[in-house]
Motif scaffolding. Structure first.
Motif, PDB file in Angstrom:
ATOM      1  N   ILE A   1      33.623   3.485 -41.675  1.00 13.03           N
ATOM      2  CA  ILE A   1      33.588   3.568 -40.106  1.00 13.03           C
ATOM      3  C   ILE A   1      33.108   2.448 -39.198  1.00 13.03           C
ATOM      4  O   ILE A   1      32.277   1.726 -40.197  1.00 13.03           O
TER       5      ILE A   1
ATOM      6  N   ARG B   1      36.964   5.095 -36.515  1.00 17.21           N
ATOM      7  CA  ARG B   1      37.102   6.401 -37.254  1.00 17.21           C
ATOM      8  C   ARG B   1      35.703   7.571 -37.029  1.00 17.21           C
ATOM      9  O   ARG B   1      35.616   8.133 -37.572  1.00 17.21           O
TER      10      ARG B   1
ATOM     11  N   ARG C   1      37.100  10.747 -36.836  1.00 16.58           N
ATOM     12  CA  ARG C   1      37.340  11.504 -38.050  1.00 16.58           C
ATOM     13  C   ARG C   1      36.303  12.192 -38.756  1.00 16.58           C
ATOM     14  O   ARG C   1      36.096  13.067 -39.103  1.00 16.58           O
TER      15      ARG C   1
END
Length: 489
Positions: free
Chosen positions: A380, A475, A478
């Motif tokens: 990330i 991300r 996510r």
């Protein structure tokens, strides 16, 4: 953490705390999210970006409750624990967004509560649920987490493990002064406060040298030696491991007895309260690591990161929470290990960074004999400080990243002023993580050349009303879906 590491009194207090948390959750549903990071991983930036994106409607397409429009309101609220300092979100986001500097890392525990009003995806749940979830973000240094294994070690074991590690690899050079001093003292002689102070200062200097950017080592307990806070100068921090600690009981009043007593005080005064009052109450956990920095520093830094990950993951007990386990012995049922600073690579290497991190985690959990259930890995960037582009050089098209290097950063002979943008070819991570770990499997490891440049946070555009747009990321959505998605279903 095995039950043997706590006393019956500790267990009773943990159970009472969990009963209180459970009773509070019946009125106001909540989840406690632990956020920690090993050195230089950027946990302050992660929390600030997470909160900013939730509050300001950031782009979170993989966070289903937001994508589907089921989240109707997000707000900060007073935290439930009045004795814990508040995470200073407003100051940190001011540094990121307005001043475009990276905020100072926190050196103690802090907490922040963010509450989401949402509509359940289940019609049945909508009949019985208030549609509200409070997320209590508990921010604490990774060095504190690495202290927890000390609860299972007596002073002799702690000394043997620490001295053995200090004599290996690059640590042998960094520990030379401390070990020479430790070898020169008569541990069986009468305890001397000045001798204890000289030993502890030399030991702390060795730990700080290991942590420096030039070395980037990760296994550094006891953690408070690196961030003593209000314990600076206290007897609980004025001790040191000693070489050749015998099995027999230390002579009364000796230097060894003093070291052993203070080590036990460190566990009682520092480590146990953290475990009992904070760590044992967590529901979910994210561990941030700077795998790129370790890769940049070579084989020893990567293996040390693997060792630290093993120590960290051994502290968790991934598993499903039931009402009984929540009341008597809370279990962290999801752990996310996230390699940060993915924006320092072209997107073609993001999945490679993720595979390297997964390999580190797999090797760590095999070493400690732990199952990997409930553990997720991803790459990330909490704040995306670069954008991608291509340049043509020598007839070849190269993928590059573009950003503003921090003042003082150098590329070749060029020194940057913190204002001018530049394009950097970051290099490529290997397609297979195996090449980094061949040293343990009989071959020679191969490490790529990564052009690691520190960039300033990005300049954000403002809306007509003067509101800065949400912080860009890679991300983060996510990560939110894995950590919180099921609690907002």
């Amino acid at each position: 953490m095995p039950p043997s590491l706590t006393s019956l009194t500790d267990d009773a207090r943990i159970a009472l705390d969990n009963l209180g948390d459970r009773a509070s959750s019946l009125v106001n549903p909540s989840i406690r999210l632990g956020v920690t990071g090993l050195s230089r991983a950027g946990k302050t930036v992660f929390i600030s970006s997470l909160v900013h994106n939730l509050l300001n409607g950031g782009r979170l397409p993989l966070f289903e409750p937001v994508r589907s429009g089921r989240v109707s309101r997000v707000r900060l609220e007073p935290q439930p624990d009045d004795a814990i300092p508040r995470f200073q979100y407003e100051d940190h986001i001011q540094a990121l967004v307005r001043e475009r500097v990276w905020p100072d890392s926190t050196r103690a525990i802090s907490e922040l509560r963010i509450t989401l009003d949402y509509q359940s995806a289940s019609g049945w749940s909508r009949m019985f649920s208030r549609g509200r979830l409070s997320i209590d973000i508990v921010d604490y240094p990774g060095e504190w987490l690495l202290d927890l294994p000390l609860l299972a070690q007596d002073y002799r074991t702690f000394s043997a493990n620490t001295v053995s590690l200090a004599r290996s690899g690059v640590r042998a050079e960094l520990s030379r002064e401390w070990l020479a001093l430790a070898e020169s003292v008569d541990a069986e002689a009468t305890g001397d406060e000045m001798a204890a102070r000289r030993l502890s200062e030399a030991f702390a200097a060795y730990l700080k040298a290991c942590k420096s950017d030039e070395r980037s080592l990760s296994t550094l307990p006891p953690g408070r030696f690196l961030m003593p806070g209000d314990l600076d100068g206290s007897p609980a921090l004025t001790f040191s491991p000693l070489p050749h600690v015998p099995e027999e009981r230390a002579p009364k009043g000796s230097l060894r007895a003093m070291m052993e007593r203070r080590y036990e005080a460190y566990k009682s005064v520092v480590v146990k309260p953290f475990f009992r009052e904070h760590f044992a109450r967590l529901d979910r956990q994210i561990v941030l690591i700077d795998a790129l920095q370790a890769i940049n520093r070579g084989e020893e830094a990567v293996h040390d990161l693997e060792r630290a990950l093993g120590d960290v993951l051994a502290c968790f007990r991934p598993g499903t929470n039931s009402l009984l386990s929540s009341l008597l012995g809370r279990r962290i049922d999801k752990v996310l290990v996230a390699a940060t600073k993915a924006d320092h690579l072209h997107h073609e290497s993001h999945d490679r960074l993720e595979r390297i991190t997964a390999r580190l985690v797999d090797r760590a959990i095999r070493r400690i004999g732990m199952a990997g259930a409930g553990i997720e890995v991803m790459a990330i960037a909490s704040v995306r400080a670069t954008r991608e582009a291509t340049v043509t050089e020598g007839g070849h098209v190269l993928p590059v990243i573009v950003g503003t290097p921090m003042a003082g950063e150098t590329i070749g002979s060029e020194v940057f002023d913190g204002l001018r943008k530049t394009a950097v070819f970051p290099g490529d991570l290997p397609a297979s993580p195996d090449v980094l770990f061949r040293g343990a499997d009989g071959g020679q490891p191969e490490f790529p050349e990564i052009n690691f440049v520190r960039f300033r946070p990005p300049a954000l555009e403002e809306t007509s009303g003067g509101l800065k747009l949400s912080v860009p990321h890679i991300r983060l959505d996510r990560a939110l879906q894995f950590l919180l998605g099921d609690r907002l279903a």
